[in-house]
Motif scaffolding. Structure first.
Motif, PDB file in Angstrom:
ATOM      1  N   PRO A  45       1.028  -1.367   0.062  1.00 61.62           N
ATOM      2  CA  PRO A  45       0.028   0.181   0.071  1.00 61.62           C
ATOM      3  C   PRO A  45       0.809   1.119  -0.167  1.00 61.62           C
ATOM      4  N   GLY A  46       0.349   2.401  -0.806  1.00 62.61           N
ATOM      5  CA  GLY A  46       0.916   3.342  -0.826  1.00 62.61           C
ATOM      6  C   GLY A  46       2.099   3.635  -2.045  1.00 62.61           C
ATOM      7  N   ARG A  47       2.310   2.671  -2.631  1.00 67.90           N
ATOM      8  CA  ARG A  47       3.321   2.683  -3.596  1.00 67.90           C
ATOM      9  C   ARG A  47       2.544   2.916  -4.935  1.00 67.90           C
ATOM     10  N   PRO A  48       3.234   3.871  -5.791  1.00 68.92           N
ATOM     11  CA  PRO A  48       2.626   4.017  -7.071  1.00 68.92           C
ATOM     12  C   PRO A  48       2.539   2.633  -7.653  1.00 68.92           C
ATOM     13  N   LYS A  49       1.376   2.630  -8.650  1.00 65.78           N
ATOM     14  CA  LYS A  49       0.863   1.393  -9.349  1.00 65.78           C
ATOM     15  C   LYS A  49       0.950   1.349 -10.951  1.00 65.78           C
ATOM     16  N   PHE A  50       1.385   0.233 -11.370  1.00 65.76           N
ATOM     17  CA  PHE A  50       1.681   0.306 -12.870  1.00 65.76           C
ATOM     18  C   PHE A  50       1.226  -0.834 -13.339  1.00 65.76           C
ATOM     19  N   MET A  51       0.384  -0.941 -14.579  1.00 62.70           N
ATOM     20  CA  MET A  51       0.019  -1.980 -15.015  1.00 62.70           C
ATOM     21  C   MET A  51       0.231  -1.982 -16.423  1.00 62.70           C
ATOM     22  N   GLY A  85      10.387   0.766  -8.152  1.00 62.14           N
ATOM     23  CA  GLY A  85       9.692   0.790  -6.852  1.00 62.14           C
ATOM     24  C   GLY A  85       8.093   0.814  -7.087  1.00 62.14           C
ATOM     25  N   LYS A  86       7.614   0.542  -8.060  1.00 64.18           N
ATOM     26  CA  LYS A  86       6.086   0.542  -8.339  1.00 64.18           C
ATOM     27  C   LYS A  86       5.577  -0.670  -8.208  1.00 64.18           C
ATOM     28  N   ASN A  87       4.373  -0.630  -7.701  1.00 66.00           N
ATOM     29  CA  ASN A  87       3.384  -1.933  -7.730  1.00 66.00           C
ATOM     30  C   ASN A  87       3.227  -2.374  -9.028  1.00 66.00           C
TER      31      ASN A  87
END
Length: 145
Positions: A45-51, A85-87
Motif C-alpha cells: 500500500p502507498g506505492r505507485p501502481k503500474f499495469m 519501486g512501483k507495484n
C-alpha cells in the motif's frame, strides 16, 4: 570423463563456448531469482501502481516472432517500473475461450460441407485458375511488346 574443448563434436569450426557459458550461468542465476523472489510481487500500500497488458494470443492462430517482439516490450516496461519501486501487475495467459472457439468450429464445419469428410480438395480447379492467370499475364505482356 571426456574433457570439454569448447568445440562441438564433428563440427571443428563451430565453438560452443558461449552456449556452455550460458548453461553454466543458468542454474546459479535461477537459484538467485528463487532466493530473492525476483518474479514474485506483493502489492505494498502507498506505492505507485503500474499495469501493463499484452493481447492474448488466440488459439486459432500460430505464435510468431511478432508476439515475441511485442511481449518483450511489455516485459521490459514491467521490469523497469518494478525497479523504480512501483507495484506492477502484468497479467498474461493464453485465451482459450470466447469467440475464437466458435469461429474455429464454424470454419471447420464450413470446410466439411464444402470439401467433405475426409476432405477432397479441388486441386484441378486450383490448377485451372493458376493456368488462367498465367495465360492472362502472358497476353498482357504480348500487348505491351
Amino acid at each position: 570423463p571426456k574433457k570439454k574443448t569448447g568445440k562441438s563434436e564433428g563440427k571443428e569450426n563451430q565453438s560452443t563456448e558461449r552456449r556452455d557459458l550460458l548453461i553454466a550461468m543458468e542454474e546459479p542465476t535461477q537459484t538467485l531469482w528463487q532466493r530473492n523472489h525476483a518474479f514474485e510481487a506483493d502489492a505494498e500500500p502507498g506505492r505507485p501502481k503500474f499495469m501493463v497488458t499484452f493481447p492474448y494470443p488466440y488459439m486459432n492462430g500460430y505464435l510468431h516472432l511478432g508476439h515475441a517482439f511485442t511481449i518483450s516490450k511489455a516485459e521490459f516496461a514491467a521490469g523497469y517500473q518494478r525497479l523504480k519501486g512501483k507495484n506492477v501487475l502484468f497479467p498474461f495467459g493464453f485465451h482459450c475461450t470466447g469467440m475464437p472457439i466458435p469461429a474455429c468450429a464454424q470454419r471447420l464445419q464450413d470446410e466439411m460441407k464444402e470439401f467433405g469428410t475426409p476432405p477432397k480438395f479441388p486441386i484441378t480447379q486450383l490448377q485451372e485458375q493458376k493456368e488462367e492467370q498465367i495465360k492472362t499475364k502472358s497476353k498482357k505482356k504480348k500487348k505491351k511488346g
